[in-house]
Design an enzyme around this catalytic site. Structure first.
Site, short mmCIF file in Angstrom:
data_model
loop_
_atom_site.label_atom_id
_atom_site.label_comp_id
_atom_site.label_asym_id
_atom_site.label_seq_id
_atom_site.Cartn_x
_atom_site.Cartn_y
_atom_site.Cartn_z
N ASP A 63 0.87 -1.17 0.00
CA ASP A 63 0.00 0.00 0.00
C ASP A 63 0.91 1.22 0.00
O ASP A 63 1.55 1.54 1.01
CB ASP A 63 -0.90 -0.01 1.24
CG ASP A 63 -1.90 1.14 1.24
OD1 ASP A 63 -1.71 2.12 0.50
OD2 ASP A 63 -2.89 1.05 2.02
N SER A 153 -0.90 12.55 -17.15
CA SER A 153 -2.07 12.74 -18.00
C SER A 153 -2.05 14.15 -18.58
O SER A 153 -1.54 15.09 -17.95
CB SER A 153 -3.34 12.54 -17.18
OG SER A 153 -4.47 13.04 -17.86
N TYR A 165 -7.57 16.86 -9.71
CA TYR A 165 -6.90 16.00 -10.69
C TYR A 165 -5.91 16.80 -11.54
O TYR A 165 -4.76 16.39 -11.74
CB TYR A 165 -7.95 15.33 -11.58
CG TYR A 165 -7.39 14.25 -12.48
CD1 TYR A 165 -6.88 13.08 -11.94
CD2 TYR A 165 -7.41 14.38 -13.86
CE1 TYR A 165 -6.38 12.06 -12.75
CE2 TYR A 165 -6.93 13.38 -14.70
CZ TYR A 165 -6.41 12.22 -14.13
OH TYR A 165 -5.92 11.23 -14.95
N LYS A 169 -1.83 16.19 -11.41
CA LYS A 169 -1.07 15.76 -12.58
C LYS A 169 -0.03 16.81 -12.99
O LYS A 169 1.08 16.46 -13.41
CB LYS A 169 -2.03 15.48 -13.75
CG LYS A 169 -2.88 14.23 -13.54
CD LYS A 169 -2.02 12.98 -13.33
CE LYS A 169 -2.85 11.72 -13.23
NZ LYS A 169 -2.02 10.50 -12.96
N THR A 200 -8.91 0.30 -20.07
CA THR A 200 -8.79 -0.35 -18.77
C THR A 200 -10.12 -0.98 -18.39
O THR A 200 -11.15 -0.78 -19.04
CB THR A 200 -8.41 0.68 -17.70
OG1 THR A 200 -9.47 1.65 -17.60
CG2 THR A 200 -7.11 1.38 -18.03
#
Length: 270
Positions: A63, A153, A165, A169, A200
């Site tokens: 993890d 991304s 996000y 990134k 995916t």
């Protein structure tokens, strides 16, 4: 190879395995363990598939939100092999809303997004990439070679990507540029890799919402990483953003169906 129980991470592990590499794959989902998502895939399953395609897969349950687990995983690789040629940072967080019942499409404006989504993306994403790289760098520096790939991304440059996000990134890309500055004198390269639309498990579950006509398989992304790893002059890419589709053209590899995503090419045949 971090975050490789499924998805892009699994595809990268398989792409490296195709070239006969020994690939240590990390992930939280173990055979017989509690599920971490409703999606199929385990770290042991990925390792077995790596071996099946011609490499040697080794599973490490980890993890990456836990720095000590991360450090132990990297130390194990160095101890068992004596070197570390490629590190791919793919693990990420903040995607839980895809399966926890959150109606994220109702979120209009960053002020409606739960704060913990920011925390998840920076802890299990940006921080995990940094900690894993910091743990791996001494081995690479000592051997005078290596490649660090952070899966990122094009959301990094888009204003409509969502604040957590997009910022995470962008931070990933900036981190690569700064890492490359420190690593270049030691012969170690660092790049940010932008996949295209990847088929995916999550994307295929919602296939009706995507135009998959020019998409790529997870393994295509793996072939991009394998091509970089095999390039004796990979240092020329260091500090840069590279795209899987561009690398397909540059290094002349194709997807599983013979196509080169990003070009709408017809199937490629030798």
């Amino acid at each position: 190879m971090t975050g490789a129980s499924r998805g892009v991470g699994k595809g990268i592990a398989l792409g490296l395995g195709e070239q006969g590499a020994t690939v240590f794959v990390t992930g939280r989902t173990e055979v017989g363990g509690p599920p971490t998502t409703p999606l199929d895939g385990t770290v042991q399953g990925t390792a077995e598939e790596v071996t099946a395609v011609g490499g040697r897969g080794v599973a490490i349950a980890c993890d990456h939100r836990d720095d000590e687990q991360t450090k132990r995983a990297v130390a194990r690789v160095a101890a068992e092999t004596g070197r570390l040629d490629v590190l791919v940072n793919n693990v990420w967080g903040g995607y839980e809303y895809f399966w926890d019942g959150t109606e994220f499409w109702l979120e209009q404006g960053f002020w409606t997004v739960p704060i913990d989504r920011w925390d998840a993306m920076f802890q299990a994403g940006v921080r995990a990439h940094y900690v894993t790289s910091a743990a791996a760098a001494p081995t690479m520096v000592a051997q005078g070679s290596g490649l660090i790939v952070n899966v990122s991304s094009d959301a990094a440059g888009k204003d409509d990507a969502g604040v957590p996000y997009g910022v995470a990134k962008a931070a990933t890309d900036r981190m690569v540029a700064c890492m490359a500055h420190d690593l270049r004198p030691h012969g170690v390269a660092a790049v940010s890799l932008y996949p295209g639309l990847v088929r995916t498990e999550s994307v295929l579950r919602a296939a009706e919402y995507f135009d998959l006509s020019d998409s790529e398989s997870p393994q295509f992304v793996g072939r991009a990483v394998a091509a970089l790893a095999a390039d004796p002059d990979v240092i020329r890419h260091t500090g840069q953003v590279v795209r899987s589709a561009d690398l397909g053209r540059q290094y002349a590899f194709t997807d599983l169906d013979g196509r080169r995503p990003g070009t709408n090419d017809k199937p490629f045949r030798l």
